[in-house]
Design an enzyme around this catalytic site. Structure first.
Site, PDB file in Angstrom:
ATOM      1  N   PRO A   1      10.767 -27.814 -45.400  1.00  0.00           N
ATOM      2  CA  PRO A   1       9.800 -26.761 -45.687  1.00  0.00           C
ATOM      3  C   PRO A   1      10.230 -25.783 -46.766  1.00  0.00           C
ATOM      4  O   PRO A   1      11.391 -25.374 -46.822  1.00  0.00           O
ATOM      5  CB  PRO A   1       9.642 -26.043 -44.343  1.00  0.00           C
ATOM      6  CG  PRO A   1      10.822 -26.443 -43.534  1.00  0.00           C
ATOM      7  CD  PRO A   1      11.209 -27.805 -44.005  1.00  0.00           C
ATOM      8  N   ASN A   2       9.259 -25.435 -47.583  1.00  0.00           N
ATOM      9  CA  ASN A   2       9.351 -24.423 -48.646  1.00  0.00           C
ATOM     10  C   ASN A   2      10.095 -24.897 -49.887  1.00  0.00           C
ATOM     11  O   ASN A   2      10.117 -24.183 -50.897  1.00  0.00           O
ATOM     12  CB  ASN A   2       9.965 -23.102 -48.121  1.00  0.00           C
ATOM     13  CG  ASN A   2       9.098 -22.461 -47.074  1.00  0.00           C
ATOM     14  OD1 ASN A   2       7.909 -22.271 -47.296  1.00  0.00           O
ATOM     15  ND2 ASN A   2       9.656 -22.169 -45.912  1.00  0.00           N
TER      16      ASN A   2
ATOM     17  N   ARG B   1      10.069 -19.224 -56.887  1.00  0.00           N
ATOM     18  CA  ARG B   1      10.572 -18.016 -56.209  1.00  0.00           C
ATOM     19  C   ARG B   1      12.073 -18.149 -55.974  1.00  0.00           C
ATOM     20  O   ARG B   1      12.597 -19.255 -55.911  1.00  0.00           O
ATOM     21  CB  ARG B   1       9.907 -17.855 -54.833  1.00  0.00           C
ATOM     22  CG  ARG B   1       8.415 -17.818 -54.859  1.00  0.00           C
ATOM     23  CD  ARG B   1       7.882 -16.463 -54.396  1.00  0.00           C
ATOM     24  NE  ARG B   1       6.477 -16.359 -54.756  1.00  0.00           N
ATOM     25  CZ  ARG B   1       5.471 -16.813 -54.008  1.00  0.00           C
ATOM     26  NH1 ARG B   1       5.720 -17.363 -52.849  1.00  0.00           N
ATOM     27  NH2 ARG B   1       4.228 -16.682 -54.416  1.00  0.00           N
TER      28      ARG B   1
ATOM     29  N   TYR C   1      18.358 -20.303 -55.247  1.00  0.00           N
ATOM     30  CA  TYR C   1      18.114 -21.754 -55.253  1.00  0.00           C
ATOM     31  C   TYR C   1      18.034 -22.367 -56.651  1.00  0.00           C
ATOM     32  O   TYR C   1      17.851 -23.576 -56.776  1.00  0.00           O
ATOM     33  CB  TYR C   1      16.828 -22.061 -54.477  1.00  0.00           C
ATOM     34  CG  TYR C   1      16.904 -21.645 -53.024  1.00  0.00           C
ATOM     35  CD1 TYR C   1      17.866 -22.205 -52.185  1.00  0.00           C
ATOM     36  CD2 TYR C   1      16.034 -20.699 -52.494  1.00  0.00           C
ATOM     37  CE1 TYR C   1      17.955 -21.819 -50.851  1.00  0.00           C
ATOM     38  CE2 TYR C   1      16.107 -20.314 -51.164  1.00  0.00           C
ATOM     39  CZ  TYR C   1      17.063 -20.873 -50.349  1.00  0.00           C
ATOM     40  OH  TYR C   1      17.156 -20.498 -49.035  1.00  0.00           O
TER      41      TYR C   1
ATOM     42  N   ASN D   1      17.677 -32.815 -47.176  1.00  0.00           N
ATOM     43  CA  ASN D   1      17.738 -31.362 -47.173  1.00  0.00           C
ATOM     44  C   ASN D   1      16.599 -30.923 -46.261  1.00  0.00           C
ATOM     45  O   ASN D   1      15.450 -30.787 -46.700  1.00  0.00           O
ATOM     46  CB  ASN D   1      17.573 -30.784 -48.579  1.00  0.00           C
ATOM     47  CG  ASN D   1      17.709 -29.262 -48.573  1.00  0.00           C
ATOM     48  OD1 ASN D   1      17.723 -28.640 -47.506  1.00  0.00           O
ATOM     49  ND2 ASN D   1      17.802 -28.671 -49.751  1.00  0.00           N
TER      50      ASN D   1
ATOM     51  N   ALA E   1      14.980 -25.188 -43.479  1.00  0.00           N
ATOM     52  CA  ALA E   1      15.146 -24.386 -42.255  1.00  0.00           C
ATOM     53  C   ALA E   1      15.217 -25.254 -40.998  1.00  0.00           C
ATOM     54  O   ALA E   1      15.850 -24.866 -40.001  1.00  0.00           O
ATOM     55  CB  ALA E   1      14.015 -23.372 -42.136  1.00  0.00           C
TER      56      ALA E   1
ATOM     57  N   GLU F   1      23.742 -34.997 -45.349  1.00  0.00           N
ATOM     58  CA  GLU F   1      23.055 -33.696 -45.271  1.00  0.00           C
ATOM     59  C   GLU F   1      23.307 -32.944 -46.578  1.00  0.00           C
ATOM     60  O   GLU F   1      24.429 -32.931 -47.093  1.00  0.00           O
ATOM     61  CB  GLU F   1      23.612 -32.895 -44.088  1.00  0.00           C
ATOM     62  CG  GLU F   1      23.028 -31.494 -44.008  1.00  0.00           C
ATOM     63  CD  GLU F   1      23.551 -30.686 -42.830  1.00  0.00           C
ATOM     64  OE1 GLU F   1      24.200 -31.254 -41.922  1.00  0.00           O
ATOM     65  OE2 GLU F   1      23.317 -29.462 -42.826  1.00  0.00           O
TER      66      GLU F   1
ATOM     67  N   HIS G   1      22.356 -29.340 -49.030  1.00  0.00           N
ATOM     68  CA  HIS G   1      21.754 -28.014 -49.237  1.00  0.00           C
ATOM     69  C   HIS G   1      22.056 -27.531 -50.643  1.00  0.00           C
ATOM     70  O   HIS G   1      23.166 -27.759 -51.155  1.00  0.00           O
ATOM     71  CB  HIS G   1      22.306 -26.990 -48.241  1.00  0.00           C
ATOM     72  CG  HIS G   1      22.026 -27.382 -46.830  1.00  0.00           C
ATOM     73  ND1 HIS G   1      20.782 -27.288 -46.277  1.00  0.00           N
ATOM     74  CD2 HIS G   1      22.820 -27.940 -45.897  1.00  0.00           C
ATOM     75  CE1 HIS G   1      20.818 -27.752 -45.049  1.00  0.00           C
ATOM     76  NE2 HIS G   1      22.040 -28.161 -44.791  1.00  0.00           N
TER      77      HIS G   1
ATOM     78  N   ARG H   1      26.187 -17.598 -46.118  1.00  0.00           N
ATOM     79  CA  ARG H   1      24.944 -16.869 -45.872  1.00  0.00           C
ATOM     80  C   ARG H   1      24.873 -16.404 -44.416  1.00  0.00           C
ATOM     81  O   ARG H   1      25.886 -16.348 -43.732  1.00  0.00           O
ATOM     82  CB  ARG H   1      23.767 -17.765 -46.284  1.00  0.00           C
ATOM     83  CG  ARG H   1      23.862 -18.163 -47.776  1.00  0.00           C
ATOM     84  CD  ARG H   1      22.682 -18.990 -48.213  1.00  0.00           C
ATOM     85  NE  ARG H   1      21.442 -18.230 -48.136  1.00  0.00           N
ATOM     86  CZ  ARG H   1      20.231 -18.779 -48.220  1.00  0.00           C
ATOM     87  NH1 ARG H   1      20.108 -20.096 -48.373  1.00  0.00           N
ATOM     88  NH2 ARG H   1      19.146 -18.038 -48.146  1.00  0.00           N
TER      89      ARG H   1
END
Ligand code: CA2
Length: 156
Positions: A11-12, A19, A24, A75, A78, A99, A101, A108
């Site tokens: 998501p996103n 943004r 990112y 990835n 969330a 995995e 990211h 973070r």
């Protein structure tokens, strides 16, 4: 024709380049898909690059990978930190899993330090931005080579 590596995005991530470039990066997901495909092709591999904001759709794609992919780079965004459903699907797929990211999740917030995906992954790449997608393809190429290699002498 050999099966593709599924490169699944949660998501996103469709908002990349639009943004939060400080966290990112400035590249869009389309830019990242292209550079991932180019790196895979240089290694003789194909990618099937997808993004969804819907947990169930990601689960369905992971199920599809069982017969349709040689490995999974994910990835999960969330959902990494929340989804037992994605973990269960990854375990059921019985494929090599990496995995991934963009950000270094360990620098973070504490809630990003736990990953359900990690329990199904051979390895994790984080903190290298878009370059991480190429690194993941390289790592997957090595995993697939090892998988296809005959067992070392005396270890059959
Ligand atoms: O660093 C990563 O790749 C993450 O998987 C990104 C997720 C975050 O929840 C994970 O903890 C780490 C967030 C993806 C949201 O992407 C956006 C992109 C542009 C603007 C807003 C969100």
């Amino acid at each position: 024709m050999s099966k593709p590596i599924f490169v699944l995005n949660g998501p996103n991530l469709n908002l990349l380049g639009v943004r939060e470039p400080a966290i990112y990066g400035a590249e869009t997901l389309t830019d990242i898909a292209r550079r991932t495909e180019v790196r895979a092709s240089s290694l003789g591999l194909k990618t099937d690059f997808r993004q969804s904001n819907i947990e169930g759709e990601l689960v369905t794609w992971i199920q599809e990978a069982r017969s349709g992919a040689c490995g999974i780079i994910i990835n999960a965004a969330a959902y990494t930190h929340t989804s037992v459903a994605i973990l269960d699907a990854l375990n059921a797929a019985e494929k090599p899993v990496i995995e991934l990211h963009l950000s270094n999740v360990h620098r973070r917030e504490a809630f990003r330090h736990h990953s359900y995906v990690a329990a199904a992954a051979t390895g994790i790449i984080c903190g290298f931005g878009a370059k991480g997608y190429e690194l993941a393809v390289e790592a997957m190429a090595d995993l697939l080579k090892r998988q296809g290699a005959p067992a070392p002498a005396g270890k059959s």
